[in-house]
Write a protein that holds these residues in place. Sequence first.
Motif, mmCIF file in Angstrom:
data_model
loop_
_atom_site.group_PDB
_atom_site.id
_atom_site.type_symbol
_atom_site.label_atom_id
_atom_site.label_comp_id
_atom_site.label_asym_id
_atom_site.label_seq_id
_atom_site.Cartn_x
_atom_site.Cartn_y
_atom_site.Cartn_z
ATOM 1 N N THR A 1 0.836 -1.205 0.000
ATOM 2 C CA THR A 1 0.000 0.000 0.000
ATOM 3 C C THR A 1 0.869 1.254 0.000
ATOM 4 O OG1 THR A 1 -0.108 0.174 2.417
ATOM 5 C CG2 THR A 1 -1.802 -1.177 1.344
ATOM 6 N N ILE A 2 0.319 2.343 -0.492
ATOM 7 C CA ILE A 2 0.937 3.669 -0.375
ATOM 8 C C ILE A 2 -0.153 4.637 0.071
ATOM 9 C CG2 ILE A 2 2.035 5.591 -1.596
ATOM 10 C CD1 ILE A 2 3.353 3.626 -3.454
ATOM 11 N N ASP A 3 0.107 5.312 1.172
ATOM 12 C CA ASP A 3 -0.844 6.293 1.708
ATOM 13 C C ASP A 3 -2.219 5.663 1.930
ATOM 14 O OD1 ASP A 3 -1.439 8.826 2.686
ATOM 15 O OD2 ASP A 3 -2.102 9.586 0.740
ATOM 16 N N GLY A 4 -2.220 4.420 2.375
ATOM 17 C CA GLY A 4 -3.471 3.732 2.669
ATOM 18 C C GLY A 4 -4.172 3.119 1.477
ATOM 19 N N ASN A 5 -3.632 3.310 0.289
ATOM 20 C CA ASN A 5 -4.251 2.778 -0.928
ATOM 21 C C ASN A 5 -3.597 1.458 -1.336
ATOM 22 O OD1 ASN A 5 -6.007 5.074 -1.344
ATOM 23 N ND2 ASN A 5 -4.180 6.206 -1.983
ATOM 24 N N GLN A 6 -4.405 0.421 -1.476
ATOM 25 C CA GLN A 6 -3.902 -0.890 -1.877
ATOM 26 C C GLN A 6 -3.419 -0.841 -3.320
ATOM 27 O OE1 GLN A 6 -4.232 -3.188 0.621
ATOM 28 N NE2 GLN A 6 -3.028 -4.757 -0.420
ATOM 29 N N LEU A 7 -2.241 -1.406 -3.581
ATOM 30 C CA LEU A 7 -1.681 -1.433 -4.929
ATOM 31 C C LEU A 7 -1.984 -2.771 -5.585
ATOM 32 C CD1 LEU A 7 1.865 0.120 -4.302
ATOM 33 C CD2 LEU A 7 -0.287 1.297 -4.758
ATOM 34 N N PRO A 8 -2.818 -2.799 -6.620
ATOM 35 C CA PRO A 8 -3.078 -4.058 -7.320
ATOM 36 C C PRO A 8 -1.779 -4.661 -7.852
ATOM 37 C CG PRO A 8 -4.606 -2.350 -8.031
ATOM 38 C CD PRO A 8 -3.560 -1.669 -7.211
ATOM 39 N N ARG A 9 -1.722 -5.989 -7.841
ATOM 40 C CA ARG A 9 -0.512 -6.712 -8.254
ATOM 41 C C ARG A 9 -0.819 -7.454 -9.554
ATOM 42 N NH1 ARG A 9 2.156 -8.790 -3.468
ATOM 43 N NH2 ARG A 9 1.955 -10.864 -4.366
ATOM 44 N N TYR A 10 -0.569 -6.802 -10.685
ATOM 45 C CA TYR A 10 -0.871 -7.403 -11.978
ATOM 46 C C TYR A 10 0.177 -8.466 -12.329
ATOM 47 C CZ TYR A 10 -4.358 -3.777 -12.688
ATOM 48 O OH TYR A 10 -5.453 -2.960 -12.558
ATOM 49 N N ALA A 11 -0.295 -9.613 -12.778
ATOM 50 C CA ALA A 11 0.614 -10.698 -13.146
ATOM 51 C C ALA A 11 1.522 -10.283 -14.286
ATOM 52 C CB ALA A 11 -0.170 -11.948 -13.520
ATOM 53 N N ALA A 12 0.967 -9.561 -15.252
ATOM 54 C CA ALA A 12 1.737 -9.039 -16.389
ATOM 55 C C ALA A 12 1.434 -7.549 -16.495
ATOM 56 C CB ALA A 12 1.381 -9.802 -17.651
#
Length: 331
Positions: free
Chosen positions: A95-106
């Motif tokens: 996360t950055i600043d409370g925002n979840q960062l999606p983890r794209y496979a590609a």
Amino acid sequence: MVNHVRIVGVPLAPNSTLEPANLSTLTPYKSSTTATRWFCGRCSSHILWEYNNTAQPSWCVAAGALERTGGIVNSTHHIWVGDTLDGGIADHLPTIDGNQLPRYAAGVTAGEILPAGWQNLPTPNQAEERLHAYCHCKANSFYITRPTAASALPTSPYPDLTHAAIRTPTKVALNCADDKWWLCPSGALNPTHYWAGHCACTSCRTCSGFEIQSWAFIPRANVLFPRPVTGELSSVELRDLKERPPGLRHYMSNDRRNREFCGTCGATVFWWGEERPDLVDVSVGLIDEKQDGARAERWFEWWKERVSFEEDALSRKLIQGLEDGLKASAN
């Protein structure tokens, strides 16, 4: 950690709104059929990324090459996490600043998002005694061995990673007790791992072009390069001009501070200081993820209490997210 910022149009010359930038001082490297990376041939800093699969090329600038990122850079997701086999830095920066960062496979357009904790690691080979590392063009290809008796021979001050320079007394930072801090488990008769960590110092940022540089601390005796003629593996030599690996290019980023990079593809390879020439920082991005994942946790113990030189960071939110993620992953 590679982070690029897409720009509109073409790169422009300084103090100009119309004239295209002169890229003759940069070295181009075609990393794929559709992408060209532009880096400084003197210090290795990556500056631009050019996507040329369309009639009109599109451009990105390396975030670490910017004077500031506030109000300009907004990191929103991780891409190509599938390539890491273990989640890579996405596990340390969820996360950055409370925002979840999606983890794209590609890429983002592919759409598949990997869950936290995802891994696709190969079956461990307990007998494996060498870890392969190489740059993109493979002009620099070498091996790291498990700790040996020679691993305890270097002497070194403590790094900022474990003892923050801004608040550690000099007498303590000098490590007068000769603690072999780079070996894990600490104090073990037969250590099996090396310490690794993330750095946000200005020098690493401007010499790589990216805001986060990940290092593993390895004795020179455990870094093996093949000799040019015989192919025999021997400890890397960085001081002797005749014995240095031919694919390395040297840059002194500060007094007594040395950086080694690939002159062809621009990959960061090593950092070493005159005060500890027999202990080198190895760029973790060069590790062959097919052996043990991008973080190589069967080889490296990651320091999770601090990001080195966090005070230098352009983005406080980015570093806070990384430090929070590191501490959370330790639990």
